[in-house]
Design an enzyme around this catalytic site. Structure first.
Site, PDB file in Angstrom:
ATOM      1  CG  LEU A   1      -2.076  -0.988   1.272  1.00 36.02           C
ATOM      2  CD1 LEU A   1      -2.726  -0.978   2.652  1.00 36.02           C
ATOM      3  CD2 LEU A   1      -3.097  -0.667   0.193  1.00 36.02           C
ATOM      4  CG  ASP A   2      -0.549   4.832  -1.772  1.00 35.05           C
ATOM      5  OD1 ASP A   2      -0.838   5.718  -0.959  1.00 35.05           O
ATOM      6  OD2 ASP A   2      -1.404   4.259  -2.503  1.00 35.05           O
ATOM      7  CB  ALA A   3       3.346   6.696   2.227  1.00 30.59           C
ATOM      8  CG  ASP A   4      -0.235   9.729   0.376  1.00 30.67           C
ATOM      9  OD1 ASP A   4       0.348  10.106   1.421  1.00 30.67           O
ATOM     10  OD2 ASP A   4       0.051  10.147  -0.769  1.00 30.67           O
TER      11      ASP A   4
END
Length: 347
Positions: free
Chosen positions: A211-214
């Protein structure tokens, strides 16, 4: 020329005489004789029931009366009984050839009930009952004997059709990734990453997908490399489900467009499932699912459709749900969950 004995009395019999009896020759309906002794009534033709009319013989008094098996009203012979149809038996089919039984017994292995007990399926006695009930297969072959030994590192065992993980050195963990944290087990720049949340574990773990950081939500961690690759590969079409808050009002054709696919910079992408959970002026909450694992695929797909993502949470990977797992916490998957993951990965 008159018949001796009178007229009507001789021809039809006396009062109460039956139609079939002659005058004075047979009893009438009430059993009284005719007035005079003439010959057979109505021209001497016997009555409906034979020699006797409806009188002395009665309707059922004579054996020949109304007996359709003998002579009928006109004296015709009854039809012969129809022969019973002969049923033709079907030709015998040759027996279906069956495959010869496969011997899965390994003399140097471990008893199957012990292997199952070590995998967490219950006590040895309970595992023996599973085997005797025909619920256990080894490499696809049913095993019902309690003396069978197997090598747990070389065979595939299933119980009720679900695969059983026999290697107790493998672990499977669900993690709720917090917002702003990297999907990495370590970071050379010292940034927060999901590896910090399992630093106390001795196993060498790696994450299944990212999952991306956001984004936040469910990530699976394991040291089972084969299963991890299968869950991540699009070939096995393991669905990932997300809750996405988007900007703007949802048009009616948005779901259709996303299911049909939208062309992105690295190729077309499409959703497997689309549902509007909530809609408010200027924003909406969607539930979307897809098996594509490309980087930031959900964000890029929705943005290409004209609805940038404000917040993204992954709530399911295959059969594993995030549930009420709190942010930054982990939990070890149950045996049933591991079996369902193996089944989803084609193992």
């Amino acid at each position: 020329m008159s018949v001796p004995g009178g007229s009507r009395g001789g021809a039809r019999g006396g009062p109460g005489a039956g139609r079939g009896s002659g005058a004075g020759g047979g009893a009438g309906r009430g059993g009284a004789p005719g007035r005079s002794g003439g010959t057979a009534g109505k021209g001497g033709v016997p009555g409906k029931g034979g020699a006797a009319g409806k009188g002395a013989g009665g309707r059922a008094g004579s054996p020949a009366s109304r007996n359709r098996a003998g002579q009928g009203r006109t004296g015709a012979v009854a039809r012969p009984a129809r022969p019973m149809p002969v049923r033709r038996s079907r030709p015998l089919q040759p027996p279906t050839p069956t495959a010869p039984p496969v011997d899965v017994h390994d003399p140097d292995g471990v008893r199957l009930q012990k292997v199952l007990a070590q995998a967490g399926l219950g006590s040895r006695r309970a595992c023996e009952e599973l085997i005797s009930a025909g619920r256990v297969t080894v490499d696809g072959h049913l095993v019902t004997e309690l003396g069978v030994r197997v090598d747990p590192k070389r065979v595939a065992v299933q119980v009720d059709g679900l695969p059983v993980q026999l290697d107790d050195s493998l672990v499977y963990i669900a993690l709720n990734k917090p917002l702003g944290m990297l999907s990495a087990m370590s970071d050379p720049q010292g940034r927060d990453c999901i590896g910090d949340l399992v630093a106390d574990r001795s196993e060498r773990l790696f994450h299944v997908g990212r999952l991306d950081a956001d984004s936040e939500g469910l990530i699976l961690l394991t040291n089972d490399g084969e299963l991890s690759n299968r869950l991540s590969h699009p070939r096995y079409e393991v669905a990932k489900v997300y809750l996405a808050e988007i900007e703007g009002q949802v048009p009616r054709d948005l779901g259709r467009r996303l299911r049909e696919g939208i062309e992105l910079d690295d190729g077309p992408a499409r959703l497997d499932g689309f549902k509007v959970i909530d809609a408010r002026p200027g924003k909406a909450l969607l539930e979307v699912s897809l098996h594509d694992g490309r980087n930031r695929i959900v964000r890029r797909l929705l943005e290409a459709a004209g609805h940038p993502v404000v917040q993204l949470v992954r709530i399911r990977v295959g059969p594993i749900r995030l549930g009420d797992l709190r942010t930054g916490r982990t939990r070890v998957l149950s045996r049933a969950e591991v079996s369902s993951l193996m089944l989803a990965g084609g193992l």
